[in-house]
Design a protein around this motif. Structure first.
Motif, mmCIF file in Angstrom:
data_model
loop_
_atom_site.group_PDB
_atom_site.id
_atom_site.type_symbol
_atom_site.label_atom_id
_atom_site.label_comp_id
_atom_site.label_asym_id
_atom_site.label_seq_id
_atom_site.Cartn_x
_atom_site.Cartn_y
_atom_site.Cartn_z
ATOM 1 N N LEU A 166 58.663 50.297 25.565
ATOM 2 C CA LEU A 166 58.415 51.983 25.515
ATOM 3 C C LEU A 166 56.520 52.273 24.849
ATOM 4 C CD1 LEU A 166 60.685 52.848 22.782
ATOM 5 C CD2 LEU A 166 60.793 53.456 25.135
ATOM 6 N N ASN A 167 56.443 50.732 25.896
ATOM 7 C CA ASN A 167 54.380 50.664 25.030
ATOM 8 C C ASN A 167 54.379 50.812 23.521
ATOM 9 O OD1 ASN A 167 52.016 50.108 25.822
ATOM 10 N ND2 ASN A 167 51.810 51.405 27.085
ATOM 11 N N VAL A 382 65.816 61.109 28.444
ATOM 12 C CA VAL A 382 65.064 59.110 28.514
ATOM 13 C C VAL A 382 66.370 58.371 27.975
ATOM 14 C CG1 VAL A 382 63.195 60.420 28.062
ATOM 15 C CG2 VAL A 382 64.665 59.203 26.229
ATOM 16 N N ALA A 383 65.615 57.451 28.271
ATOM 17 C CA ALA A 383 66.711 56.329 27.901
ATOM 18 C C ALA A 383 65.820 55.274 27.262
ATOM 19 C CB ALA A 383 67.242 55.763 29.317
ATOM 20 N N SER A 384 66.201 54.709 26.768
ATOM 21 C CA SER A 384 65.743 53.095 25.993
ATOM 22 C C SER A 384 66.857 52.195 26.145
ATOM 23 C CB SER A 384 65.289 53.610 24.746
ATOM 24 O OG SER A 384 66.436 53.610 23.519
ATOM 25 N N GLY A 451 63.780 58.924 32.367
ATOM 26 C CA GLY A 451 63.590 57.412 32.779
ATOM 27 C C GLY A 451 63.190 56.779 31.198
ATOM 28 N N ILE A 452 61.876 55.584 30.969
ATOM 29 C CA ILE A 452 61.843 55.061 29.910
ATOM 30 C C ILE A 452 60.600 55.887 30.182
ATOM 31 C CG2 ILE A 452 61.603 52.863 28.678
ATOM 32 C CD1 ILE A 452 63.333 51.590 31.058
ATOM 33 N N PRO A 453 60.031 56.444 28.529
ATOM 34 C CA PRO A 453 58.768 56.688 28.485
ATOM 35 C C PRO A 453 57.906 55.511 28.062
ATOM 36 C CG PRO A 453 60.394 57.534 26.697
ATOM 37 C CD PRO A 453 61.366 56.744 27.338
#
Length: 554
Positions: A166-167, A382-384, A451-453
């Protein structure tokens, strides 16, 4: 690792008896002293003699809750904030129905009886709009533990992979850990939360600000199930080299809204009561790894057409929570490899952030529930990472587990860091930036959503909106100051060195940030500094900036 058990604060430490009286009528009676098998949701036509002007803000909400709404430009109070009319509740109670809880937002009351009762008399009352039986004595289905999650002991993949995906590490390295943000965790139990090592720092700083069990109507939540414990360890836990919580500096309210012994729509009423309570206390975020679609009585099951953002009781409550300025983050569900396939309530809410689960290679997991919602919203949002996520439920052992239950707190915790970094951002702002900073924003689909933030980009977008750029390289304010200084940069410094000197040129404070992605920084550790003149020197790759400041008190 052996830790000292520190029993967290309970709700009486943070709320007034008046709020308890208005929000939780009868909750300090003797609890469930009888075996109540049937629960009834009674919908009222209006709020009777109650009027908004009859109540002061302090009667209804804490100052923190009021401030959150004002920030978001929300009318306060509104009709949903005032209590259900007590005269209606008393009339039904006098006919043999026991009150369990109420919902101000939904204008409903939850009653219970030991045996099935005739509801025709209730339906004939002029102030009753509808009555639904939402729990009965049906046998429990074959699912012996609906919140079950398996764990394994392994050190692969790296413990910080979910955060890095996720940075989020660079956000943490810039000094943001959710400090000052209040997160309400709604779950089925928090067994061993008062003992596990990863939460020792959270307990010692009294970061658990309240607990309540809406199923049994008391303050004890440290039993029943460890599902909520695992969730909280992802949010607030820390064991160097083993687990890195996404919001270790945040404060928490732990609310048990899930009856782990059965599955009925009554739990939606507990969820709504918990969300309203969190709102009244001023929670900024609701993190919920729960969901509803099928029940022990198949006659109460939802259909996919009910996942339209407006039909289920819990989704409507979640959207109302969002309308109060709360960021509601919910797991999308683990149903894609089962018969249901789809997202579950309340993740279908149009103002709810539904979180799916990917593996360590950023590939959607086989279980992560599919969207869209029935009304064709992009879901999940979103996803993680939800595969091999570090969790802790045993006192001194960190393990790995999976599910959207655990991808959800990765997102909600990082959102707390964003709220800390950009205090002016509303929940709607954060949702919009979550979407636009995700890797599939221009081609969302039914598995990954947007998507992945990238949370560094989320921060950047919101600071561009809310932070005024200084004409020169940096500013320091206020000046003179008391105990806190805010530094604002024109550009992202990337790396930052802070040195503070007194009037004699002595170095009295020094901080280094190898990664610094924010255009603002708050220094709040001047409490023990003497009054006088100080010099703040900021070193960045773009230059060195020095500011003269005056501290006016100690």
């Amino acid at each position: 690792m052996v830790t000292r058990s520190v029993y967290p604060f309970c709700l009486k430490n943070v709320i007034t008896p008046l709020i308890f009286f208005l929000i939780l009528p009868g909750y300090y009676l003797s609890g469930q002293e009888k075996n109540y098998n049937v629960f009834y949701r009674v919908y009222f036509r209006d709020k009777g003699e109650n009027r908004i002007n009859d109540f002061s803000l302090s009667d209804l909400l804490t100052s923190r809750a009021v401030e959150r709404r004002i920030k978001a430009g929300i009318t306060v109070p509104d009709i949903r904030d005032i209590p259900v009319y007590s005269g209606y509740v008393e009339q039904i109670s006098s006919s043999g129905f026991k009150l369990h809880c109420i919902s101000r937002w939904m204008n409903t009351a939850l009653f219970k009886t030991e045996a099935p009762a005739d509801i025709s008399a209730l339906l004939n009352l002029p102030f009753v709009k509808d009555v639904k039986i939402i729990k009965n004595s049906s046998a429990k289905n074959s699912d012996s533990d609906k919140l079950y999650f398996g764990t394994v002991q392994t050190d692969q993949p790296p413990y910080d992979q979910p955060l890095n995906m996720l940075n989020g590490t660079v956000v943490h390295n810039s000094g943001y850990n959710g400090k000052g943000i209040l997160i309400a965790v709604l779950d089925g139990g928090f067994a061993n939360t008062d003992n596990i090592s990863s939460l020792e720092t959270l307990r010692n700083r009294h970061g658990i600000k309240g607990t309540y069990d809406f199923v049994n109507k008391n303050e004890f939540v440290y039993g029943f199930h460890s599902h909520g414990t695992a969730v909280l360890s992802i949010l607030g836990g820390s064991v160097p080299g083993s687990i890195e919580g996404t919001a270790q500096g945040a404060d928490y309210i732990l609310l048990r809204t899930e009856d782990t012994g059965s599955e009925f729509p009554v739990e939606e009423d507990y969820w709504a009561a918990g969300a309203e309570f969190a709102d009244s206390l001023g929670a900024d975020i609701i993190s919920s790894s729960l969901g509803y679609f099928t029940f022990d009585d198949p006659g109460l099951d939802y259909k996919f057409s009910d996942m339209d953002g407006n039909s289920t009781f819990v989704t409507r409550a979640a959207d109302i929570a969002a309308s109060k300025g709360i960021l509601v983050v919910n797991s999308a569900g683990n149903e894609r490899n089962k018969t249901w396939l789809r997202i579950i309530a309340p993740s279908d809410g149009d103002s709810v952030v539904a979180v799916g689960a990917v593996d360590g290679n950023r590939v959607i997991s086989s279980f992560s529930s599919a969207g869209p919602s029935f009304d064709r919203q992009v879901k999940p949002d979103v996803a993680s990472q939800g595969v091999s996520v570090p969790v802790q439920v045993q006192e001194s052992i960190v393990e790995r587990s999976g599910g959207t239950s655990f991808s959800c707190p990765l997102i909600s915790g990082m959102c707390a860091c964003i709220m800390q970094a950009v205090p002016g951002a509303t929940n709607a702002d954060i949702i919009a930036s979550l979407h636009s900073a995700s890797d599939r924003y221009f081609s969302p689909d039914s598995l990954y959503g947007y998507g992945i933030p990238d949370f560094a980009e989320v921060m950047n977008q919101l600071q561009e909106k809310y932070l005024i750029k200084p004409e020169n390289g940096s500013t320091v304010s206020p000046n003179p100051f008391n105990n806190e200084l805010k530094i604002t940069f024109r550009e992202n410094p990337e790396r930052l060195k802070i040195e503070i000197f007194d009037i004699r040129g002595r170095l009295i404070m020094k901080k280094n940030y190898a990664d610094y992605i924010s255009r603002s920084l708050i220094l709040d550790d001047f409490r023990n500094f003497e009054r006088g003149i100080y010099f703040v020197r900021l070193g960045t790759p773009g230059g060195i900036f020095t500011h003269k400041v005056i501290k006016v008190n100690r």
